[in-house]
Each structure stands twice: as structure tokens, then as C-alpha cells.
Design a protein around this motif. Structure first.
Motif, PDB file in Angstrom:
ATOM      1  N   LYS A  86       0.769  -1.264   0.182  1.00 38.70           N
ATOM      2  CA  LYS A  86       0.036  -0.009  -0.082  1.00 38.70           C
ATOM      3  C   LYS A  86       0.767   1.280   0.258  1.00 38.70           C
ATOM      4  O   LYS A  86       0.519   2.438  -0.557  1.00 38.70           O
ATOM      5  CB  LYS A  86      -0.884  -0.034   1.276  1.00 38.70           C
ATOM      6  CG  LYS A  86      -2.173  -0.940   0.925  1.00 38.70           C
ATOM      7  CD  LYS A  86      -3.107  -1.102   2.287  1.00 38.70           C
ATOM      8  CE  LYS A  86      -4.182  -2.006   2.164  1.00 38.70           C
ATOM      9  NZ  LYS A  86      -3.643  -3.247   2.059  1.00 38.70           N
ATOM     10  N   SER A 105      -6.954   6.872  -1.972  1.00 34.90           N
ATOM     11  CA  SER A 105      -8.101   5.885  -1.630  1.00 34.90           C
ATOM     12  C   SER A 105      -8.229   5.028  -2.709  1.00 34.90           C
ATOM     13  O   SER A 105      -8.370   3.633  -2.670  1.00 34.90           O
ATOM     14  CB  SER A 105      -9.158   6.420  -0.856  1.00 34.90           C
ATOM     15  OG  SER A 105      -9.985   5.346  -0.544  1.00 34.90           O
ATOM     16  N   ILE A 123      -5.462   2.431  -3.942  1.00 40.31           N
ATOM     17  CA  ILE A 123      -5.227   1.293  -3.034  1.00 40.31           C
ATOM     18  C   ILE A 123      -6.482   0.408  -3.010  1.00 40.31           C
ATOM     19  O   ILE A 123      -6.146  -0.857  -3.018  1.00 40.31           O
ATOM     20  CB  ILE A 123      -5.132   1.909  -1.579  1.00 40.31           C
ATOM     21  CG1 ILE A 123      -3.805   2.845  -1.348  1.00 40.31           C
ATOM     22  CG2 ILE A 123      -4.593   0.740  -0.644  1.00 40.31           C
ATOM     23  CD1 ILE A 123      -3.593   3.283  -0.221  1.00 40.31           C
ATOM     24  N   TRP A 124      -7.610   0.817  -2.785  1.00 35.83           N
ATOM     25  CA  TRP A 124      -8.895   0.130  -2.671  1.00 35.83           C
ATOM     26  C   TRP A 124      -9.899  -0.053  -3.712  1.00 35.83           C
ATOM     27  O   TRP A 124     -10.710  -0.650  -3.673  1.00 35.83           O
ATOM     28  CB  TRP A 124      -9.467   0.347  -1.422  1.00 35.83           C
ATOM     29  CG  TRP A 124      -8.696   0.155   0.075  1.00 35.83           C
ATOM     30  CD1 TRP A 124      -8.343  -0.866   0.434  1.00 35.83           C
ATOM     31  CD2 TRP A 124      -8.214   1.360   0.809  1.00 35.83           C
ATOM     32  NE1 TRP A 124      -7.320  -0.391   1.533  1.00 35.83           N
ATOM     33  CE2 TRP A 124      -7.206   0.594   1.710  1.00 35.83           C
ATOM     34  CE3 TRP A 124      -8.126   2.849   0.814  1.00 35.83           C
ATOM     35  CZ2 TRP A 124      -6.819   1.202   2.795  1.00 35.83           C
ATOM     36  CZ3 TRP A 124      -7.401   3.492   1.767  1.00 35.83           C
ATOM     37  CH2 TRP A 124      -6.459   2.780   2.747  1.00 35.83           C
ATOM     38  N   SER A 161      -6.590   4.719   7.938  1.00 33.95           N
ATOM     39  CA  SER A 161      -5.800   3.881   7.430  1.00 33.95           C
ATOM     40  C   SER A 161      -4.690   4.707   6.497  1.00 33.95           C
ATOM     41  O   SER A 161      -3.503   4.489   6.485  1.00 33.95           O
ATOM     42  CB  SER A 161      -6.273   2.554   6.786  1.00 33.95           C
ATOM     43  OG  SER A 161      -5.140   1.875   6.202  1.00 33.95           O
ATOM     44  N   HIS A 199      -0.495   5.014   6.719  1.00 31.30           N
ATOM     45  CA  HIS A 199       0.537   4.816   5.849  1.00 31.30           C
ATOM     46  C   HIS A 199       1.311   5.997   5.399  1.00 31.30           C
ATOM     47  O   HIS A 199       2.534   5.947   5.053  1.00 31.30           O
ATOM     48  CB  HIS A 199      -0.470   4.169   4.698  1.00 31.30           C
ATOM     49  CG  HIS A 199      -1.047   3.046   4.731  1.00 31.30           C
ATOM     50  ND1 HIS A 199      -0.332   1.726   5.336  1.00 31.30           N
ATOM     51  CD2 HIS A 199      -2.002   2.544   4.561  1.00 31.30           C
ATOM     52  CE1 HIS A 199      -1.247   0.876   5.348  1.00 31.30           C
ATOM     53  NE2 HIS A 199      -2.332   1.142   4.961  1.00 31.30           N
TER      54      HIS A 199
END
Length: 247
Positions: free
Chosen positions: A14, A36, A39-40, A51, A55
Motif C-alpha cells: 500500500k 484511496s 489502493i482500494w 488507514s 500509511h
């Protein structure tokens, strides 16, 4: 690479994605929503914002340089920005070299084009962003980089051919085709180099290799340009035989 010559590795996936996205957009703010999404994707976890903050804090610590206060990553609404000195990123140097090499080639300054494009290609050290997730920022940059890498190779070879460096470019093209066996432009350039250096039989074999590969892998016939190049070589070969017989 830090100022004292040591290497700071970013191994967490990540964090690699975050760093890649910030590097690609260096000097510009990347929003939290964009990061975001990198990453997701479209299904972030419930605590995605928290989160992301964790990071980013870890990434800032890794990138903090000895003897310099703070981190190159700054918070800037609505997200973060990575600030770099001019020329510090290979990607930016590659873009400049490709741009200047393209201009030199178009202007007919082929010696300069070969120099610039060779320098651009030397910056490649394997697949760009290999292993990173294919989000809009990172994946888009990876696709652009591969296309730009191929363009730089085509332009370099074209300028090499214009300079009459057929043998040298033949070796370059063989290596390129080993990596890109379906790229017809490289076949056209290889066949042209062989033909112009008096190796017409090898040029025709290269055409048949290209045709067989394209048929087998894609179920298609070679492009019109490739077929026309073959016909040109055959006509020249036939004319040469006629002259020998007439003599």
C-alpha cells in the motif's frame, strides 16, 4: 536513495502505491479520495481515511532525509503533495529527453536524435511500476510509459536508419522484437535495415517470421505496409536478376 548514499526501501504494497502515485503527480496535490481509489478501488474499507493517514505517516518517516528538516511529502488540501527538486525524478528526465529527441528527429537532426533518445532509453530499468496496483494514476502512468518506451525505440531506430547505421540498428531491433514480438513497426524497420545492407534473403525470411508470428498469435495477416515492403524487395530482386540475364 538518501543523501548519505544509503537506500531506504518501501516494501509494504500500500505504501508503494502511495509513493508511486505521489511521484507520478510530483509537485501537484493528490486528493485523499484519489489515493484511496488507487489502493482500494471502488470498495474502500470503513476506516480508509484513518488507514491512509497511518500509511502516509510511515512513508514520510522513510523519506525524511538526514540533515534536512521534515519530509518531501506535505499535507495540502484536499490531500498530499510530494515536492522534488528539478531533474530529481527519472520520469521527468525521460519525458524531456523523449520530447527533445522527437523534435530533433522531425527536424532531420538525426545524430542529435540518436543521442537524446539513447539517453532516454538508458533510464529504463525493467517494467515501469512493475507489481504496483493498476489504479487510474499508477496504471495509467505504467501504460503511458510502455507506449513512450516503444515510441522512443522506433524514433531512435528511424534516425539510425537515416544515418545509414543498418548493422547497428539490426542488433537493436532483434532485441526489441524479442521483447515485443507482435510489434509490426519493429519488423518493418528490421526488414528495411536488412534490405538496405544487401541482405535481401534475410529480409524476406524476417518477413515470413513476422507473418507467421502474427497469424499464429493474432489470427491476422500482416499490415499493408509490411506486405508492400515485401513486394518492394521481391521486385528489386527480380529486377536484379533480369539485369544479370541481360548482361
Amino acid at each position: 536513495m538518501t543523501d548519505d548514499g544509503s537506500v531506504a526501501a518501501v516494501s509494504a504494497p500500500k505504501m508503494q502505491i502511495l509513493l508511486a502515485a505521489l511521484l507520478i503527480r510530483a509537485g501537484h496535490v493528490v486528493s485523499r479520495d484519489e489515493l484511496s481509489n488507487e489502493i482500494w478501488g471502488s470498495a474502500p474499507p470503513r476506516r480508509a481515511t484513518a488507514s491512509l493517514h497511518v500509511h502516509m505517516s510511515q512513508l514520510r518517516k522513510i523519506l525524511t532525509r538526514p540533515g534536512r528538516p521534515g519530509s518531501p511529502i506535505a499535507t495540502a488540501a484536499p490531500g498530499y503533495v510530494l515536492r522534488l527538486a528539478p531533474g530529481e525524478l527519472d520520469l521527468h528526465r525521460f519525458q524531456c529527453l523523449l520530447r527533445d529527441g522527437r523534435r530533433a528527429a522531425r527536424a532531420g537532426n538525426h545524430e542529435r536524435a540518436v543521442e537524446l533518445l539513447g539517453a532516454a532509453r538508458s533510464l529504463h530499468r525493467g517494467a515501469v511500476l512493475d507489481g504496483a496496483a493498476a489504479g487510474p494514476i499508477v496504471g495509467g502512468c505504467a501504460r503511458w510509459a510502455e507506449e513512450a518506451r516503444i515510441e522512443s525505440a522506433e524514433l531512435l531506430v528511424a534516425s539510425g536508419i537515416a544515418l545509414g547505421r543498418y548493422q547497428e540498428m539490426t542488433g537493436v531491433l532483434r532485441a526489441l522484437l524479442a521483447a515485443h514480438p507482435l510489434h509490426e513497426a519493429f519488423y518493418r524497420q528490421l526488414i528495411l535495415c536488412m534490405s538496405r545492407s544487401g541482405r535481401r534473403a534475410e529480409a524476406l525470411r524476417a518477413y515470413h517470421c513476422a507473418r507467421d508470428t502474427i497469424r499464429r498469435e493474432l489470427g491476422l495477416e500482416p499490415s499493408w505496409e509490411l506486405r508492400e515492403l515485401q513486394r518492394t524487395i521481391l521486385r528489386a530482386d527480380g529486377a536484379a536478376r533480369d539485369m544479370q540475364l541481360a548482361g
